[in-house]
Design an enzyme around this catalytic site. Structure first.
Site, short mmCIF file in Angstrom:
data_model
loop_
_atom_site.label_atom_id
_atom_site.label_comp_id
_atom_site.label_asym_id
_atom_site.label_seq_id
_atom_site.Cartn_x
_atom_site.Cartn_y
_atom_site.Cartn_z
N ALA A 222 0.86 -1.18 0.00
CA ALA A 222 0.00 0.00 0.00
C ALA A 222 0.90 1.23 0.00
O ALA A 222 2.12 1.12 0.12
CB ALA A 222 -0.89 0.00 1.23
N LYS A 223 0.32 2.39 -0.13
CA LYS A 223 1.10 3.63 -0.03
C LYS A 223 0.15 4.78 0.21
O LYS A 223 -0.98 4.79 -0.26
CB LYS A 223 1.85 3.88 -1.36
CG LYS A 223 3.03 4.81 -1.21
CD LYS A 223 4.26 4.04 -0.83
CE LYS A 223 5.48 4.90 -0.68
NZ LYS A 223 6.70 4.10 -0.49
N GLY A 224 0.63 5.76 0.98
CA GLY A 224 -0.14 6.98 1.21
C GLY A 224 0.56 8.14 0.53
O GLY A 224 1.77 8.11 0.30
#
Ligand code: GLU
Length: 399
Positions: free
Chosen positions: A76-78
């Site tokens: 995932a990544k923000g």
């Protein structure tokens, strides 16, 4: 805005969230790519250039990175879209945390990335109300901050392991002490990579950041301990203009002779324009410390010209391996030991197979990760016997 949905394939992304807080003005993105192996893991990037498509690509890199490192995490990544120094970063970080709270930590466990620090992680974890919502926290909160140099350490391990293999097989003809390393980016990753390489007798002849490029023709390369000392309290390399360094324009990094190039800054810097320059300047190996620093075409071009590109999701896994050790409540020393063990093992396995099969190491590494995620996806569907039989990498991946 560029859409991440165009990139949908058999692996993900499972969720793409674009958030906006009218009270603070915060705009952000969360991409949860694949959670078949566990909660999606990945840092929060805080930069004006962040786009949903970039966050998706970084999230996918995390899916492969966590799989290749054998961690019980998905990818995932923000992303928060602004220069963190030009907005009220505390309220923006709190606002981002508030908006994505329902997913943390069950589906997303954050960490630091470009533009975020251990302090942002402290704010994030407190706002979520759960210390397990992120890693890379300050040591006071039981964290192992990435500012200890875990990623840079892993990069130096990757470089040395690859170097030793290629040298043994006579695929590069260099002695360790002759080798000239050039590092683009002198932040949390590049500066530590320089330090650990220097400590191991590998000379770094040039380093750059957004403000400039420092180069040394000295037979010993740059004096890295001195450079790190001189940089204390300074934000960028150009702040050293009154010192005795040979400070040049940042783009001159692509104009000097070198043996190994380490991109340790942003994505896409090795491309159709810069790859031929690196080749012309004698590069023999690229170790990807940044995420997605080489375009697909440039990676193929370099491989065809016998330049070994060590893929980002193997070379820069030190940060997330350290994150895993923090998640387990273990120590800093255990983090460095595990990074050394896993990265050495991965580079040996992938590079040896790539050499034997005459394939690009990125292709071999991606297939390895795909196979691991594929089995986890089958297990999630309850297809345990199929998953247990799916060891042959040539398996057709159709879910
Ligand atoms: N930002 C780091 C990376 O890209 C660390 C991610 C993490 O620990 O979750 O690998």
């Amino acid at each position: 805005m560029t859409s991440a949905w165009e990139e949908i394939d058999e692996w993900g992304p499972e969720k793409v969230l674009q958030v906006y807080d009218p009270d603070t003005g915060m705009k952000g993105v969360l991409v949860i790519d694949n959670t078949s192996k566990g909660p999606g893991k990945g840092g929060i990037r805080f930069a004006p250039s962040v786009t949903p498509l970039e966050v998706f690509r970084l999230a996918r890199t995390m899916t492969w990175k966590c799989a290749a490192s054998g961690l019980p995490f998905g990818g995932a990544k923000g992303g928060i879209i602004a220069d963190p120094n030009k907005v009220d970063r505390v309220s923006w970080m709190k606002s981002f945390a508030k908006m994505i709270r329902p997913y943390c930590p069950s589906q997303y466990i954050a960490a630091t990335d470009v533009g975020t620090t251990e302090l942002d992680m402290a704010i994030f974890a407190h706002e979520i109300g759960d210390m397990r919502a992120c890693t890379g926290k300050p040591s006071e909160l039981g964290g192992i901050p990435h500012e200890l140099g875990t990623t840079g350490y892993g990069v130096s391990v990757a470089l040395q392991t690859a170097f030793d293999i290629l040298k043994e097989l006579k695929l590069i003809q260099l002695s360790k002490s002759q080798t000239r390393v050039v590092i683009q980016g002198f932040g949390n990753v590049g500066s530590f990579a320089a330090r650990f390489l220097d400590q191991n007798g590998i000379k770094v002849v040039g380093v750059s950041d957004v403000s400039g490029f420092i180069y040394s023709k000295d037979k010993n390369g740059l004096n890295i301990p001195k450079l790190m000392k001189d940089m204390k309290g300074k934000a960028k390399l150009s702040d050293l203009k009154d010192y005795e360094y040979d400070l040049r324009d940042k783009d001159e990094i692509f104009e000097i002779d070198l043996d190994i190039f380490i991109p340790a800054a942003m994505g896409g810097v090795i491309n159709n324009k810069t790859a031929p320059k690196l080749l012309g300047n004698g590069v023999k190996m690229v170790v990807e410390a940044a995420n997605i620093p080489t375009t697909v075409d440039a990676c193929e071009y370099l491989y065809k010209n016998k330049i070994w590109v060590i893929p980002d999701f193997l070379a820069n896994a030190g940060g997330v391996i350290g994150s895993f050790v923090e998640y387990q409540g273990r120590t800093e020393k255990e983090a460095f030991d595990l990074i050394e063990y896993k990265i050495t093992k991965n580079i040996k396995e992938v590079l040896t197979e790539a050499i034997m099969k005459e394939e690009n190491p990125r292709k071999i590494a991606t297939e390895l990760s795909e196979q691991i995620v594929y089995r986890a996806m089958l297990l999630r569907k309850g297809a345990i016997s199929v998953a247990r039989e799916a060891y042959d990498r040539k398996d057709k991946i159709s879910l």
